[in-house]
Motif scaffolding. Structure first.
Motif, PDB file in Angstrom:
ATOM      1  N   ASP A  77       0.797  -1.225   0.000  1.00 22.33           N
ATOM      2  CA  ASP A  77       0.000   0.000   0.000  1.00 22.33           C
ATOM      3  C   ASP A  77       0.831   1.277   0.000  1.00 22.33           C
ATOM      4  OD1 ASP A  77      -2.328  -1.504   0.075  1.00 22.33           O
ATOM      5  OD2 ASP A  77      -2.469  -1.457   2.256  1.00 22.33           O
ATOM      6  N   ALA A  78       2.170   1.165  -0.056  1.00 24.51           N
ATOM      7  CA  ALA A  78       2.996   2.366   0.019  1.00 24.51           C
ATOM      8  C   ALA A  78       4.408   2.062  -0.483  1.00 24.51           C
ATOM      9  CB  ALA A  78       3.066   2.866   1.465  1.00 24.51           C
ATOM     10  N   PRO A  79       5.123   3.111  -0.863  1.00 28.66           N
ATOM     11  CA  PRO A  79       6.527   2.919  -1.251  1.00 28.66           C
ATOM     12  C   PRO A  79       7.387   2.593  -0.039  1.00 28.66           C
ATOM     13  CG  PRO A  79       6.005   5.244  -1.221  1.00 28.66           C
ATOM     14  CD  PRO A  79       4.718   4.505  -0.950  1.00 28.66           C
ATOM     15  N   GLY A  80       8.629   2.268  -0.301  1.00 32.38           N
ATOM     16  CA  GLY A  80       9.573   1.999   0.766  1.00 32.38           C
ATOM     17  C   GLY A  80       9.953   3.268   1.511  1.00 32.38           C
ATOM     18  N   ALA A  81      10.498   3.097   2.698  1.00 36.57           N
ATOM     19  CA  ALA A  81      10.896   4.229   3.544  1.00 36.57           C
ATOM     20  C   ALA A  81      11.923   5.121   2.854  1.00 36.57           C
ATOM     21  CB  ALA A  81      11.439   3.717   4.874  1.00 36.57           C
ATOM     22  N   ARG A  94      -1.399   1.439  -4.713  1.00 33.62           N
ATOM     23  CA  ARG A  94      -0.677   0.188  -4.615  1.00 33.62           C
ATOM     24  C   ARG A  94       0.706   0.478  -5.178  1.00 33.62           C
ATOM     25  NH1 ARG A  94      -4.341  -0.653  -1.902  1.00 33.62           N
ATOM     26  NH2 ARG A  94      -5.666  -2.469  -1.750  1.00 33.62           N
ATOM     27  N   TYR A  95       1.713  -0.131  -4.555  1.00 32.48           N
ATOM     28  CA  TYR A  95       3.096   0.146  -4.931  1.00 32.48           C
ATOM     29  C   TYR A  95       3.806  -1.160  -5.257  1.00 32.48           C
ATOM     30  CZ  TYR A  95       6.939   3.398  -5.299  1.00 32.48           C
ATOM     31  OH  TYR A  95       7.933   4.192  -5.792  1.00 32.48           O
ATOM     32  N   ILE A  96       4.533  -1.169  -6.359  1.00 31.82           N
ATOM     33  CA  ILE A  96       5.254  -2.354  -6.813  1.00 31.82           C
ATOM     34  C   ILE A  96       6.662  -2.372  -6.222  1.00 31.82           C
ATOM     35  CG2 ILE A  96       6.268  -3.498  -8.825  1.00 31.82           C
ATOM     36  CD1 ILE A  96       3.911  -2.321 -10.464  1.00 31.82           C
ATOM     37  N   HIS A  97       7.031  -3.520  -5.659  1.00 27.66           N
ATOM     38  CA  HIS A  97       8.376  -3.734  -5.116  1.00 27.66           C
ATOM     39  C   HIS A  97       8.968  -4.993  -5.732  1.00 27.66           C
ATOM     40  CE1 HIS A  97       7.561  -0.835  -1.848  1.00 27.66           C
ATOM     41  NE2 HIS A  97       6.359  -1.368  -1.851  1.00 27.66           N
ATOM     42  N   TRP A  98      10.263  -5.026  -5.868  1.00 22.71           N
ATOM     43  CA  TRP A  98      11.032  -6.190  -6.292  1.00 22.71           C
ATOM     44  C   TRP A  98      10.457  -6.868  -7.543  1.00 22.71           C
ATOM     45  CZ3 TRP A  98      15.707  -5.908  -5.104  1.00 22.71           C
ATOM     46  CH2 TRP A  98      16.119  -5.435  -3.851  1.00 22.71           C
ATOM     47  N   PHE A  99      10.247  -6.063  -8.572  1.00 20.37           N
ATOM     48  CA  PHE A  99       9.815  -6.573  -9.870  1.00 20.37           C
ATOM     49  C   PHE A  99      11.051  -7.089 -10.596  1.00 20.37           C
ATOM     50  CE2 PHE A  99       8.847  -5.301 -14.418  1.00 20.37           C
ATOM     51  CZ  PHE A  99       8.025  -6.381 -14.673  1.00 20.37           C
ATOM     52  N   ALA A 100      11.043  -8.361 -10.944  1.00 20.52           N
ATOM     53  CA  ALA A 100      12.206  -8.962 -11.604  1.00 20.52           C
ATOM     54  C   ALA A 100      11.772 -10.192 -12.380  1.00 20.52           C
ATOM     55  CB  ALA A 100      13.257  -9.361 -10.566  1.00 20.52           C
ATOM     56  N   SER A 101      12.604 -10.561 -13.341  1.00 19.91           N
ATOM     57  CA  SER A 101      12.339 -11.794 -14.083  1.00 19.91           C
ATOM     58  C   SER A 101      13.632 -12.552 -14.311  1.00 19.91           C
ATOM     59  CB  SER A 101      11.666 -11.492 -15.424  1.00 19.91           C
ATOM     60  OG  SER A 101      12.539 -10.770 -16.260  1.00 19.91           O
ATOM     61  N   ASP A 102      13.479 -13.848 -14.424  1.00 15.76           N
ATOM     62  CA  ASP A 102      14.600 -14.698 -14.788  1.00 15.76           C
ATOM     63  C   ASP A 102      14.936 -14.358 -16.237  1.00 15.76           C
ATOM     64  OD1 ASP A 102      16.114 -16.863 -15.834  1.00 15.76           O
ATOM     65  OD2 ASP A 102      15.310 -18.207 -14.303  1.00 15.76           O
ATOM     66  N   ARG A 103      16.136 -13.900 -16.475  1.00 19.72           N
ATOM     67  CA  ARG A 103      16.497 -13.385 -17.797  1.00 19.72           C
ATOM     68  C   ARG A 103      16.523 -14.470 -18.877  1.00 19.72           C
ATOM     69  NH1 ARG A 103      14.366  -9.283 -17.848  1.00 19.72           N
ATOM     70  NH2 ARG A 103      15.479  -8.741 -19.722  1.00 19.72           N
ATOM     71  N   ARG A 104      16.444 -15.732 -18.500  1.00 20.23           N
ATOM     72  CA  ARG A 104      16.321 -16.794 -19.511  1.00 20.23           C
ATOM     73  C   ARG A 104      15.003 -16.672 -20.261  1.00 20.23           C
ATOM     74  NH1 ARG A 104      16.979 -22.021 -15.991  1.00 20.23           N
ATOM     75  NH2 ARG A 104      15.653 -20.702 -14.707  1.00 20.23           N
ATOM     76  N   ALA A 128      -7.155   3.454  -7.594  1.00 22.76           N
ATOM     77  CA  ALA A 128      -6.974   4.005  -8.946  1.00 22.76           C
ATOM     78  C   ALA A 128      -5.531   4.384  -9.276  1.00 22.76           C
ATOM     79  CB  ALA A 128      -7.868   5.235  -9.120  1.00 22.76           C
ATOM     80  N   LEU A 129      -4.599   4.164  -8.345  1.00 26.04           N
ATOM     81  CA  LEU A 129      -3.216   4.575  -8.566  1.00 26.04           C
ATOM     82  C   LEU A 129      -2.259   3.422  -8.282  1.00 26.04           C
ATOM     83  CD1 LEU A 129      -1.157   6.859  -9.166  1.00 26.04           C
ATOM     84  CD2 LEU A 129      -1.218   7.401  -6.724  1.00 26.04           C
ATOM     85  N   LEU A 130      -1.469   3.092  -9.287  1.00 27.89           N
ATOM     86  CA  LEU A 130      -0.417   2.083  -9.156  1.00 27.89           C
ATOM     87  C   LEU A 130       0.904   2.784  -9.417  1.00 27.89           C
ATOM     88  CD1 LEU A 130       0.463  -0.910  -8.893  1.00 27.89           C
ATOM     89  CD2 LEU A 130       0.104  -1.112 -11.375  1.00 27.89           C
ATOM     90  N   ARG A 131       1.845   2.620  -8.479  1.00 33.62           N
ATOM     91  CA  ARG A 131       3.140   3.288  -8.657  1.00 33.62           C
ATOM     92  C   ARG A 131       4.287   2.300  -8.510  1.00 33.62           C
ATOM     93  NH1 ARG A 131       4.322   8.592  -5.587  1.00 33.62           N
ATOM     94  NH2 ARG A 131       4.044   7.299  -3.744  1.00 33.62           N
TER      95      ARG A 131
END
Length: 172
Positions: A77-81, A94-104, A128-131
């Motif tokens: 529900d919030a960004p990091g400190a 809503r806040y996205i954290h640690w978005f990553a993918s296996d580069r394969r 209504a807000l995604l950051r």
């Protein structure tokens, strides 16, 4: 390739750390070491604690490619400190954290599918807000990736003494 998205849990931590390590290896091979350095993130206690902490705080999603965990993000529900110096948006988010993918699995649309899923889950929650925030240095490819997925630039920041960051938002 079949892409499925499911909620993640504590048992997924090793797979998530492997995805992060895959990103570091890929970035390092390209000479792009300013974002996350050259050492696997799974060896950084603070990174492991951050991944687990955000999982405890929010909901983690795993995109699987033919049943294999291949991409991840966590919604809270919030960004990091580390962004506490920025003005809050003045509305639920809503806040996205640690978005990553296996580069394969690069180029198979897993990241975009996961970002679309995050947007749908945010909308479903009546928000209504995604950051998200990301590394904004070098050639800006990561910022453009988010823009290509419906986000717009909002705030810039510097983490530490020289790590350039960009906050992006998507209205739903």
């Amino acid at each position: 390739m079949e892409i499925t998205i499911r909620e993640g849990g504590p048992d997924d931590v090793p797979a998530i750390l492997a995805m992060l390590d895959s990103c570091v290896e890929w970035l390092t091979a390209q000479g792009r070491t300013e974002q996350w350095g050259t050492k696997p993130l799974s060896r950084h206690e603070r990174t492991v604690a951050s991944v687990v902490g955000y999982m405890d705080e929010g909901v983690t999603y795993i995109a699987e490619a033919d049943g294999t965990p291949a991409a991840t993000l966590t919604l809270t529900d919030a960004p990091g400190a580390y962004l506490s110096h920025l003005d809050p948006p003045g509305e639920p988010e809503r806040y996205i954290h640690w978005f990553a993918s296996d580069r394969r699995y690069q180029g198979h649309g897993l990241g975009s599918a996961l970002l679309a899923h995050a947007a749908e889950e945010t909308r479903r929650a009546g928000v209504a807000l995604l950051r998200v925030d990301c590394y904004a240095g070098q050639d800006g490819r990561l910022v453009r990736y988010y823009e290509d997925n419906g986000f717009t630039r909002t705030d810039t920041y510097v983490s530490g003494t020289s790590w350039p960051g960009q906050v992006l938002a998507r209205r739903l």
